[in-house]
Design an enzyme around this catalytic site. Sequence first.
Site, PDB file in Angstrom:
ATOM      1  N   LYS A  40      83.067  46.319  59.089  1.00 31.39           N
ATOM      2  CA  LYS A  40      83.607  45.616  60.269  1.00 31.39           C
ATOM      3  C   LYS A  40      83.959  46.621  61.370  1.00 31.39           C
ATOM      4  CE  LYS A  40      88.262  45.738  58.279  1.00 31.39           C
ATOM      5  NZ  LYS A  40      89.237  44.967  57.461  1.00 31.39           N
ATOM      6  N   TYR A 270      98.123  64.413  86.282  1.00 34.17           N
ATOM      7  CA  TYR A 270      98.977  63.342  86.793  1.00 34.17           C
ATOM      8  C   TYR A 270     100.448  63.587  86.477  1.00 34.17           C
ATOM      9  CZ  TYR A 270      94.993  60.217  87.694  1.00 34.17           C
ATOM     10  OH  TYR A 270      93.849  59.642  88.172  1.00 34.17           O
ATOM     11  N   MET A 318      91.954  58.963  82.251  1.00 38.57           N
ATOM     12  CA  MET A 318      90.973  57.994  81.743  1.00 38.57           C
ATOM     13  C   MET A 318      89.680  58.678  81.291  1.00 38.57           C
ATOM     14  SD  MET A 318      89.460  54.607  83.634  1.00 38.57           S
ATOM     15  CE  MET A 318      91.075  53.934  84.041  1.00 38.57           C
TER      16      MET A 318
HETATM   17  C1  LIG Z   1      89.397  45.609  56.222  1.00 41.47           C
HETATM   18  C2  LIG Z   1      89.455  44.913  54.931  1.00 41.47           C
HETATM   19  C3  LIG Z   1      89.220  45.609  53.731  1.00 41.47           C
HETATM   20  C4  LIG Z   1      89.017  47.111  53.676  1.00 41.47           C
HETATM   21  O1  LIG Z   1      90.255  47.778  53.698  1.00 41.47           O
HETATM   22  P1  LIG Z   1      90.258  49.394  53.575  1.00 41.47           P
HETATM   23  O2  LIG Z   1      91.690  49.763  53.476  1.00 41.47           O
HETATM   24  O3  LIG Z   1      89.634  49.913  54.812  1.00 41.47           O
HETATM   25  O4  LIG Z   1      89.477  49.722  52.362  1.00 41.47           O
HETATM   26  C5  LIG Z   1      89.186  44.887  52.559  1.00 41.47           C
HETATM   27  N1  LIG Z   1      89.392  43.551  52.558  1.00 41.47           N
HETATM   28  C6  LIG Z   1      89.637  42.853  53.697  1.00 41.47           C
HETATM   29  C7  LIG Z   1      89.869  41.394  53.640  1.00 41.47           C
HETATM   30  C8  LIG Z   1      89.681  43.509  54.914  1.00 41.47           C
HETATM   31  O5  LIG Z   1      89.943  42.825  56.024  1.00 41.47           O
END
Ligand SMILES: *Cc1c(COP(=O)(O)O)cnc(C)c1O
Length: 383
Positions: A40, A270, A318
């Site tokens: 993700k 800045y 930035m």
């Molecule tokens: C992000 C996530 C993981 C992974 O967690 P890590 O600590 O990065 O291993 C596992 N299960 C769910 C539901 C997640 O959202």
Amino acid sequence: MTNDIRRPTRAEIDLGNLEHNFKSIRSFVGTDAKFLAVVKANAYGHGAVECSRVLEREGADYLGVAIPEEGLELRAAGISLPILCLGGVWPGQEESLLVNRIIPVLFDRDSALRLNHAAGRLGLTATAHVKIDTGMGRLGVPCGESAEFARFLRGLPHLRIDGLMSHFAAADDPNESDFTHEQIARFQDALHVFSACGHDISIFDLANSPGAVCYPESRKAMVRIGGILYGLGGDVLPQSVPQPEIRPVMSVVSDISLLKWVPPDTSIGYSRTFRASRESLIASIPIGYNDGVPRALSNCGQVVIRGKRAPIVGRVSMDWITVDVTEIEGVSVRDNVYLIGPERSPGISAVEIAAKVGTISYEVTCGIGSRVPRIFLMRSPRE
Ligand SMILES: *Cc1c(COP(=O)(O)O)cnc(C)c1O
């Protein structure tokens, strides 16, 4: 201007180290549990498509995404592993999920009804997993309502529930181990409830990185591993437990655009928050907070140039930072500048940056901006 002539700022993604981490974690957790690799958030900033290709080739069983769009991106790139969408499905996304074989996680009746309806319309059976809230307090069917929800799902003819999952709230904290054991027990109960209700659950999982490392009994039928795949989590795993050997995957590198000597008492940047105490050599580096250098590193961050640390002076802006390179012997325009990395000493880790700015390493790599190109290295440059 062509596409391959650009600002030198880049994130180097060492796919050799990703492969190493996958193998190392796989042998640490054992092969009884299936391995869901969490990709993700663009693989925690590392590039979801390229990382997924490596993980698919190395034998991951599932990929995990947060939102359907991320799954679609992987399918469009030709990834064929099963993809679990951990965050559910929003109204209107059902058909494209089904057509692209992305498995949604269900935790409310409305989405289950919508998915059932869409599957019926397409003339197929939708496979879905169900998320139980055993103590995270976020997504998931409250564990006390498992039986009701399991019965409700039995009434939806176009759905097949073959997975049950939950998520740990504090598997990284040894002081919360009673609570974590309680979550494991509640999950076991929910599993019995679903089976007793006639669901054929073959995949059941609750272990994230800290769960899989610290609680072997939480590995179940599958583990869901994110952070440690990318070499993160030195700050998320307790130091007191045995853990797999992992290596950083991302370095963030730029170079020196401009060098100038400034007299004592010159202010830099800045709000004039830094004043040179002596005649100083100041380097301007083309990377800023839009690229993911936290502004909180103003006057306290460091970079690595010619194998030595040098301090960020003045405000992070930035698009630029300024660094005092007076002590870096032989420093020149176009020298490489590491914001994260290099892997060897005195390299800077995402964990170190996170500790300085009060967050965790995950947020540091996730925060590397979209205008920073990811450059994929197949083999580690280390000998
Ligand atoms: C992000 C996530 C993981 C992974 O967690 P890590 O600590 O990065 O291993 C596992 N299960 C769910 C539901 C997640 O959202």
